[in-house]
Motif scaffolding. Structure first.
Motif, PDB file in Angstrom:
ATOM      1  N   ALA A  26     -11.832  16.928  16.098  1.00  0.00           N
ATOM      2  CA  ALA A  26     -12.579  17.124  17.340  1.00  0.00           C
ATOM      3  C   ALA A  26     -12.442  15.865  18.192  1.00  0.00           C
ATOM      4  CB  ALA A  26     -14.050  17.380  17.015  1.00  0.00           C
ATOM      5  N   GLY A  28     -14.543  15.295  20.888  1.00  0.00           N
ATOM      6  CA  GLY A  28     -15.891  14.917  21.314  1.00  0.00           C
ATOM      7  C   GLY A  28     -15.876  14.498  22.767  1.00  0.00           C
ATOM      8  N   PRO A  29     -17.047  14.403  23.401  1.00  0.00           N
ATOM      9  CA  PRO A  29     -17.101  14.110  24.843  1.00  0.00           C
ATOM     10  C   PRO A  29     -16.569  12.727  25.228  1.00  0.00           C
ATOM     11  CG  PRO A  29     -19.304  14.167  23.878  1.00  0.00           C
ATOM     12  CD  PRO A  29     -18.363  14.677  22.827  1.00  0.00           C
ATOM     13  N   VAL A  60     -19.022   5.595  21.066  1.00  0.00           N
ATOM     14  CA  VAL A  60     -20.275   6.330  21.250  1.00  0.00           C
ATOM     15  C   VAL A  60     -21.446   5.367  21.447  1.00  0.00           C
ATOM     16  CG1 VAL A  60     -21.866   7.961  20.137  1.00  0.00           C
ATOM     17  CG2 VAL A  60     -19.379   8.231  19.878  1.00  0.00           C
ATOM     18  N   LEU A  61     -21.414   4.251  20.700  1.00  0.00           N
ATOM     19  CA  LEU A  61     -22.530   3.313  20.796  1.00  0.00           C
ATOM     20  C   LEU A  61     -21.989   1.892  20.763  1.00  0.00           C
ATOM     21  CD1 LEU A  61     -24.205   2.718  17.378  1.00  0.00           C
ATOM     22  CD2 LEU A  61     -22.260   4.241  17.598  1.00  0.00           C
ATOM     23  N   PRO A  63     -21.734  -1.301  18.889  1.00  0.00           N
ATOM     24  CA  PRO A  63     -21.986  -1.660  17.490  1.00  0.00           C
ATOM     25  C   PRO A  63     -22.797  -2.946  17.350  1.00  0.00           C
ATOM     26  CG  PRO A  63     -19.689  -2.096  18.086  1.00  0.00           C
ATOM     27  CD  PRO A  63     -20.318  -1.426  19.272  1.00  0.00           C
ATOM     28  N   MET A  66     -26.433  -1.523  18.846  1.00  0.00           N
ATOM     29  CA  MET A  66     -26.812  -0.223  18.312  1.00  0.00           C
ATOM     30  C   MET A  66     -27.630   0.604  19.305  1.00  0.00           C
ATOM     31  SD  MET A  66     -26.997  -0.699  14.283  1.00  0.00           S
ATOM     32  CE  MET A  66     -26.587   1.004  14.189  1.00  0.00           C
TER      33      MET A  66
ATOM     34  N   GLU B  22     -18.140  17.668  18.541  1.00  0.00           N
ATOM     35  CA  GLU B  22     -18.647  16.378  18.068  1.00  0.00           C
ATOM     36  C   GLU B  22     -17.695  15.740  17.069  1.00  0.00           C
ATOM     37  OE1 GLU B  22     -22.432  17.142  16.282  1.00  0.00           O
ATOM     38  OE2 GLU B  22     -23.427  17.485  18.196  1.00  0.00           O
ATOM     39  N   ARG B  23     -17.427  14.438  17.275  1.00  0.00           N
ATOM     40  CA  ARG B  23     -16.738  13.671  16.247  1.00  0.00           C
ATOM     41  C   ARG B  23     -17.780  13.236  15.228  1.00  0.00           C
ATOM     42  NH1 ARG B  23     -14.347   8.835  18.997  1.00  0.00           N
ATOM     43  NH2 ARG B  23     -12.986   8.620  17.201  1.00  0.00           N
ATOM     44  N   GLN B  25     -19.058  10.354  14.455  1.00  0.00           N
ATOM     45  CA  GLN B  25     -20.106   9.461  14.970  1.00  0.00           C
ATOM     46  C   GLN B  25     -21.104  10.229  15.828  1.00  0.00           C
ATOM     47  OE1 GLN B  25     -18.836   5.984  17.092  1.00  0.00           O
ATOM     48  NE2 GLN B  25     -18.464   4.828  15.221  1.00  0.00           N
ATOM     49  N   GLU B  26     -20.575  11.144  16.638  1.00  0.00           N
ATOM     50  CA  GLU B  26     -21.466  11.888  17.524  1.00  0.00           C
ATOM     51  C   GLU B  26     -22.396  12.806  16.741  1.00  0.00           C
ATOM     52  OE1 GLU B  26     -18.093  13.012  19.624  1.00  0.00           O
ATOM     53  OE2 GLU B  26     -18.376  11.548  21.230  1.00  0.00           O
ATOM     54  N   TRP B  29     -24.929   9.900  14.770  1.00  0.00           N
ATOM     55  CA  TRP B  29     -25.676   8.883  15.531  1.00  0.00           C
ATOM     56  C   TRP B  29     -27.097   9.327  15.882  1.00  0.00           C
ATOM     57  CZ3 TRP B  29     -27.207   4.414  16.558  1.00  0.00           C
ATOM     58  CH2 TRP B  29     -27.536   3.905  17.817  1.00  0.00           C
ATOM     59  N   VAL B  32     -29.345   8.666  12.905  1.00  0.00           N
ATOM     60  CA  VAL B  32     -29.629   7.248  12.674  1.00  0.00           C
ATOM     61  C   VAL B  32     -30.693   6.780  13.664  1.00  0.00           C
ATOM     62  CG1 VAL B  32     -28.657   4.915  12.658  1.00  0.00           C
ATOM     63  CG2 VAL B  32     -27.305   6.827  11.788  1.00  0.00           C
ATOM     64  N   LYS B  33     -30.549   7.228  14.920  1.00  0.00           N
ATOM     65  CA  LYS B  33     -31.530   6.844  15.936  1.00  0.00           C
ATOM     66  C   LYS B  33     -32.931   7.339  15.552  1.00  0.00           C
ATOM     67  CE  LYS B  33     -29.308   8.081  19.799  1.00  0.00           C
ATOM     68  NZ  LYS B  33     -28.995   8.235  21.244  1.00  0.00           N
ATOM     69  N   PHE B  43     -31.066  -3.317  11.816  1.00  0.00           N
ATOM     70  CA  PHE B  43     -30.168  -3.738  10.745  1.00  0.00           C
ATOM     71  C   PHE B  43     -30.141  -5.262  10.645  1.00  0.00           C
ATOM     72  CE2 PHE B  43     -28.993   0.550  11.521  1.00  0.00           C
ATOM     73  CZ  PHE B  43     -28.522   1.033  10.312  1.00  0.00           C
ATOM     74  N   ASP B  61     -12.154  14.356   5.500  1.00  0.00           N
ATOM     75  CA  ASP B  61     -12.101  13.624   6.764  1.00  0.00           C
ATOM     76  C   ASP B  61     -10.675  13.260   7.170  1.00  0.00           C
ATOM     77  OD1 ASP B  61     -14.782  13.814   6.492  1.00  0.00           O
ATOM     78  OD2 ASP B  61     -15.215  11.718   6.901  1.00  0.00           O
ATOM     79  N   ASP B  72     -20.172   1.465  12.482  1.00  0.00           N
ATOM     80  CA  ASP B  72     -20.968   1.145  13.670  1.00  0.00           C
ATOM     81  C   ASP B  72     -22.412   1.620  13.521  1.00  0.00           C
ATOM     82  OD1 ASP B  72     -18.746   0.163  14.887  1.00  0.00           O
ATOM     83  OD2 ASP B  72     -18.477   1.815  16.315  1.00  0.00           O
ATOM     84  N   LEU B  73     -22.585   2.709  12.787  1.00  0.00           N
ATOM     85  CA  LEU B  73     -23.905   3.350  12.703  1.00  0.00           C
ATOM     86  C   LEU B  73     -24.806   2.739  11.637  1.00  0.00           C
ATOM     87  CD1 LEU B  73     -22.864   7.121  12.948  1.00  0.00           C
ATOM     88  CD2 LEU B  73     -23.191   5.470  14.768  1.00  0.00           C
ATOM     89  N   VAL B  74     -24.197   2.091  10.638  1.00  0.00           N
ATOM     90  CA  VAL B  74     -25.022   1.561   9.550  1.00  0.00           C
ATOM     91  C   VAL B  74     -24.927   0.038   9.439  1.00  0.00           C
ATOM     92  CG1 VAL B  74     -25.065   3.722   8.238  1.00  0.00           C
ATOM     93  CG2 VAL B  74     -23.249   2.056   7.784  1.00  0.00           C
ATOM     94  N   GLY B  75     -24.638  -0.585  10.596  1.00  0.00           N
ATOM     95  CA  GLY B  75     -24.804  -2.039  10.648  1.00  0.00           C
ATOM     96  C   GLY B  75     -23.615  -2.878  10.220  1.00  0.00           C
ATOM     97  N   ARG B  78     -23.139  -6.988  10.506  1.00  0.00           N
ATOM     98  CA  ARG B  78     -24.446  -7.659  10.538  1.00  0.00           C
ATOM     99  C   ARG B  78     -24.731  -8.344   9.212  1.00  0.00           C
ATOM    100  NH1 ARG B  78     -28.012  -5.388  14.434  1.00  0.00           N
ATOM    101  NH2 ARG B  78     -26.664  -4.597  16.074  1.00  0.00           N
ATOM    102  N   LYS B 115     -17.597  17.547   7.540  1.00  0.00           N
ATOM    103  CA  LYS B 115     -17.183  18.608   8.465  1.00  0.00           C
ATOM    104  C   LYS B 115     -16.141  19.428   7.718  1.00  0.00           C
ATOM    105  CE  LYS B 115     -16.891  18.162  13.040  1.00  0.00           C
ATOM    106  NZ  LYS B 115     -16.408  17.719  14.352  1.00  0.00           N
TER     107      LYS B 115
END
Ligand SMILES: [Zn+2]
Lengths: 158, 391
Positions: A26, A28-29, A60-61, A63, A66, B22-23, B25-26, B29, B32-33, B43, B61, B72-75, B78, B115
């Protein structure tokens, strides 16, 4: 093809196997927008509203902070070389399944707004490539909103 | 001395047949938020989230670092650490709990994603789980392994396919009360019986559908858990066990590995009479026959008698031990994710937040995950709220 043997001359039996797991990624946007803009020879990144860093290609974000990226940023049509590598071993282009011609050059570059990124360099002579030199993008004639729309980067005319 | 561990926040996506927009991350995310906003955590190792456990699979995957997009999503960057679990998500929860109980970390985030729709066939992925010299030549994959085990189990105990067809019917009915479920509704045993044969005796409606989704949760040691939430859900017991990798080594109609995993979890949680002491259970049922089969492995029924427990209503919403109020994996949770979804569902039940599929007054719950061909590997978690004993 000659039969492979071990030290005692016994035949080594091996199983040749080519693995394939076909699938669909995918876009994604975010990556979708980035790829779509390649058709127009435009490079877009995203800016974090908190630290103001621009990230290219877009994510997307942020890093670092966050948080969601705040806005789209159109990148300049030039960048500067940070470092580079001329690659002499053959690798497969995963999108076509074909071997890349060697040598090829990986350039690490930075846009004027500070976003660091890497891509192909069209020049393969390490004597001519120097950190700090200015480079410009080279586009495919036919662009379809795919990564290969951007062929690579070439040293700018002085 | 082991420390007490609680889940303080847990969220899951809606499960869809194909999240084409959606990928990874999308997809992950927003979860996580939700978890970090709910707990106010950042984090920052030592002062916030210390460590991350991700759960995903390289083959699904199609990259050799399936946790790459999760960094990126789990820190990542850091100065904390991350470990990937590439088996059922219940193991990711168990692993996180172990790192906290042992005193290595105080707060750990778990992020699991899958996925299944991304590959052309789920069976091609699970085909690659088998060794190349013998089993691959025979075209083995997990769906086929399920069929072989179902045949073995039903034949051994003389259970008809019609009786098993009632299991996806209840799953679809329970799933109607779960807004995140994919395949739900009013179906009959006749519908199941006449649905497309997949791998005899398993039929299309009898097998978990291909789906995409993700789960995120945060676990913490007791003092911090108390500060982070009014309703911590304690992990009071856990266990896992795996059986032989080679199908020919096993009696496919018995599940010794589940029995051993459950025994370990029960022992830690002080459970001696699971049917009486548990208030709700979420178990991973990939195909109908597994529901009564797992009842037996979990010690709820004698071998071959699990189907009677199901048929006499003991595991219905109003029964002695409601099982899979969410509808379970048959309503659509990907391979790998089911155990994490089951744990999240137990978390909701024990906080009285399960909405229309809430089991009234649930204090103690069991979550179960399964991995490998034909129930080779099992993980069992026992969870409790403040009334369900934090142990
Ligand atoms: Zn930022």
């Amino acid at each position: 093809m000659a039969t492979k043997t071990d030290k005692e001359g016994r035949e080594l039996v091996e199983i040749r196997y080519e693995m394939g797991i076909p699938g669909t990624f995918a876009k994604g946007p975010i990556m979708g927008y980035f790829l779509e803009k390649l058709k127009e020879k435009e490079l877009w990144g995203t800016r974090c509203g908190k630290c103001n860093n621009v990230i290219f290609p877009p994510r997307v974000l942020c890093p670092k902070c966050m948080v969601d990226m705040a806005e789209w940023v159109k990148m300049e049509d030039f960048a500067h070389i940070v470092t580079f590598d001329v690659v002499h071993f053959p690798t497969i282009n995963p999108l076509t399944g074909e071997m890349r011609p060697v040598p090829y050059t990986s350039l690490f570059m930075v846009f004027p707004n500070g976003a660091g990124f890497f891509h192909f360099g069209i020049e393969h002579d390490p004597e001519k490539i120097k950190p700090g030199k200015k480079v410009v993008p080279v586009w495919a004639d036919k662009r379809e909103g795919r990564p290969a729309d951007l062929l690579g980067w070439v040293l700018a005319e002085e | 001395m082991l420390r007490n561990v609680a889940i303080v926040s847990a969220h899951q996506t809606k499960f869809d047949g194909n999240k084409a927009d959606e990928r990874f991350q999308e997809m992950c995310w927003p979860l996580v938020k939700k978890c970090t906003e709910e707990t106010g955590l950042a984090f920052v190792p030592g002062r916030g989230i210390d460590f991350a456990i991700t759960c995903s699979d390289d083959f699904f995957d199609q990259r050799t670092i399936s946790d790459g997009p999760m960094g990126d999503l789990v820190g990542a960057g850091r100065w904390g650490g991350e470990e990937k679990v590439a088996t059922d998500g219940a193991m990711a929860v168990l692993y996180a709990a172990a790192t906290i109980a042992s005193g290595h970390y105080d707060i750990v985030i778990v992020l699991a994603h899958a996925k299944e729709s991304q590959v052309d066939s789920r069976n091609i992925v699970t085909f690659h789980a088998f060794e190349p010299y013998y089993s691959r030549f025979l075209g083995m994959d997990y769906t086929k392994a399920l069929g072989i085990q179902a045949d073995s189990y039903l034949t051994k105990w003389g259970i008809s396919e019609e009786r098993i067809a009632a299991i996806p019917v209840r799953a679809a009915k329970n799933g109607k009360n779960n807004p995140l479920a994919l395949r739900t509704g009013d179906i009959s045993t006749a519908d199941v019986m006449k649905s497309k044969p997949i791998s005899s005796p398993i039929k299309e409606l009898d097998l978990y559908p291909v789906s995409d989704g993700a789960v995120c949760m945060i676990l913490a040691e007791e003092t911090k858990a108390r500060a982070l939430t009014d309703k911590p859900v304690w992990i009071t017991g856990y266990g896992n066990c795996y059986d032989s990798y080679f199908l020919g080594d096993r009696n496919l109609w018995e599940s010794t590995s589940l029995t051993r995993a459950a025994r370990s979890a029960y022992r830690l949680a002080g459970i001696t009479d699971p049917l009486a002491q548990l208030d709700v259970a979420e178990i991973s049922v990939q195909a109908g026959y597994q529901e009564p089969f797992w009842y037996e492995g979990l010690g709820w029924a004698e071998p071959g008698k699990g189907i009677e427990l199901f048929e006499n209503g003991d595991t219905d919403m109003k029964g002695r031990l409601p099982v899979n109020p969410s509808g379970g994996q048959l309503c659509g949770n990907p391979l790998l994710l089911s155990g994490a979804v089951r744990a999240t569902e137990c978390f909701l039940q024990l906080r009285n937040e399960a909405g229309k599929h809430q089991v009234k007054g649930a204090k103690r719950a069991l979550a179960h995950g399964v991995a490998g061909p034909a129930g080779q590997f099992h993980a069992v978690l026992i969870l409790g709220n403040d009334e369900g004993g934090k142990k």
